[in-house]
Design a protein around this motif. Sequence first.
Motif, PDB file in Angstrom:
ATOM      1  N   PRO A  73       0.788  -1.240   0.000  1.00 49.07           N
ATOM      2  CA  PRO A  73       0.000   0.000   0.000  1.00 49.07           C
ATOM      3  C   PRO A  73       0.815   1.281   0.000  1.00 49.07           C
ATOM      4  O   PRO A  73       0.400   2.282  -0.588  1.00 49.07           O
ATOM      5  CB  PRO A  73      -0.843  -0.123   1.282  1.00 49.07           C
ATOM      6  N   TRP A  74       1.968   1.308   0.673  1.00 44.05           N
ATOM      7  CA  TRP A  74       2.733   2.549   0.796  1.00 44.05           C
ATOM      8  C   TRP A  74       3.786   2.720  -0.302  1.00 44.05           C
ATOM      9  O   TRP A  74       4.559   3.676  -0.271  1.00 44.05           O
ATOM     10  CB  TRP A  74       3.401   2.611   2.166  1.00 44.05           C
ATOM     11  N   ALA A  75       3.835   1.822  -1.264  1.00 47.83           N
ATOM     12  CA  ALA A  75       4.821   1.930  -2.344  1.00 47.83           C
ATOM     13  C   ALA A  75       4.576   3.194  -3.158  1.00 47.83           C
ATOM     14  O   ALA A  75       3.427   3.531  -3.473  1.00 47.83           O
ATOM     15  CB  ALA A  75       4.746   0.702  -3.242  1.00 47.83           C
ATOM     16  N   SER A  96       7.793   1.495 -12.205  1.00 48.42           N
ATOM     17  CA  SER A  96       7.571   2.817 -12.792  1.00 48.42           C
ATOM     18  C   SER A  96       8.299   3.869 -11.974  1.00 48.42           C
ATOM     19  O   SER A  96       8.183   3.906 -10.751  1.00 48.42           O
ATOM     20  CB  SER A  96       6.073   3.138 -12.811  1.00 48.42           C
ATOM     21  N   GLY A  97       9.080   4.714 -12.669  1.00 48.67           N
ATOM     22  CA  GLY A  97       9.756   5.811 -11.993  1.00 48.67           C
ATOM     23  C   GLY A  97      10.995   5.345 -11.247  1.00 48.67           C
ATOM     24  O   GLY A  97      10.907   4.532 -10.337  1.00 48.67           O
ATOM     25  N   ALA A  98      12.165   5.845 -11.628  1.00 44.87           N
ATOM     26  CA  ALA A  98      13.423   5.402 -11.015  1.00 44.87           C
ATOM     27  C   ALA A  98      13.700   6.148  -9.716  1.00 44.87           C
ATOM     28  O   ALA A  98      14.728   6.801  -9.541  1.00 44.87           O
ATOM     29  CB  ALA A  98      14.572   5.584 -11.998  1.00 44.87           C
ATOM     30  N   SER A  99      12.776   6.055  -8.766  1.00 43.58           N
ATOM     31  CA  SER A  99      12.982   6.673  -7.458  1.00 43.58           C
ATOM     32  C   SER A  99      13.902   5.774  -6.638  1.00 43.58           C
ATOM     33  O   SER A  99      14.164   4.626  -6.979  1.00 43.58           O
ATOM     34  CB  SER A  99      11.649   6.841  -6.735  1.00 43.58           C
ATOM     35  N   GLY A 100      14.393   6.322  -5.514  1.00 45.66           N
ATOM     36  CA  GLY A 100      15.269   5.531  -4.661  1.00 45.66           C
ATOM     37  C   GLY A 100      14.593   4.276  -4.157  1.00 45.66           C
ATOM     38  O   GLY A 100      15.206   3.213  -4.101  1.00 45.66           O
ATOM     39  N   GLU A 101      13.306   4.377  -3.790  1.00 46.13           N
ATOM     40  CA  GLU A 101      12.604   3.205  -3.288  1.00 46.13           C
ATOM     41  C   GLU A 101      12.424   2.171  -4.388  1.00 46.13           C
ATOM     42  O   GLU A 101      12.636   0.979  -4.176  1.00 46.13           O
ATOM     43  CB  GLU A 101      11.235   3.590  -2.720  1.00 46.13           C
ATOM     44  N   ALA A 102      12.035   2.621  -5.577  1.00 39.99           N
ATOM     45  CA  ALA A 102      11.806   1.688  -6.672  1.00 39.99           C
ATOM     46  C   ALA A 102      13.085   0.929  -7.015  1.00 39.99           C
ATOM     47  O   ALA A 102      13.085  -0.296  -7.167  1.00 39.99           O
ATOM     48  CB  ALA A 102      11.282   2.434  -7.899  1.00 39.99           C
TER      49      ALA A 102
END
Length: 227
Positions: A73-75, A96-102
């Motif tokens: 849920p918090w992704a 989707s989206g090269a964020s730090g979390e992803a």
Amino acid sequence: MSDQDTEGRAGFLARLNALETVVLAGILLVALAGVMLVGKGFYMKAKAEVSQVLLKRSFAAQLHGETNAKPWPWADFSTEAEITALRIGKTAVVLSGASGEALAFGPARLANTPAPGEPGTSVIAAHRDTHFRWLKDVKQGDLLVITRKDGTNLTFRAGTSRIARWDESGINADAPGRNLALATCWPFDATEQGPLRYIVNAELVDDAGPSTLAAQDMSGKLPVKSF
């Protein structure tokens, strides 16, 4: 034995007992630290394995039409494709989206590039020591199959690979044709992040054979940041 000798012996035994207590405490602390490190290793491994299961489940849900499916849920990302390197048998869910979390959980498509198969150059990036560790094994001519969340299957043929600075990648997201660029940090055995990126270029293949693509305009400079 005199009282003085007795007191001296008692003092010596007390000091010895204190030293033994300190040594024992040190041994216990070292043992506890070891257990914690081993436990952390198992935790990280279990977390990685569980996350991959959740990512695959989320992607499977999207293939069945669930547009808002997320792995948890918090992704701050969602699953949008799956990439398979056929010859070496490696598969990964693309986020989707090269964020730090992803990037901590898998390869991710840079948000300012088109989806795989769309006009231009789609860029997928991942860490060199985890999800794109196998990128160094991709050879020119290898087939890369991408399954998008809408169920579309696309086949790309790997072309040349190269090394470039992150801010001088030469990748043009608006280049003619339907292209794919896979990027990760370089060198692969480095222990610290550096400015260089390893990039594998690929082009879309249609049923009749390799698609005829115009020469890619390498004048664009699309930064490929931290992987």
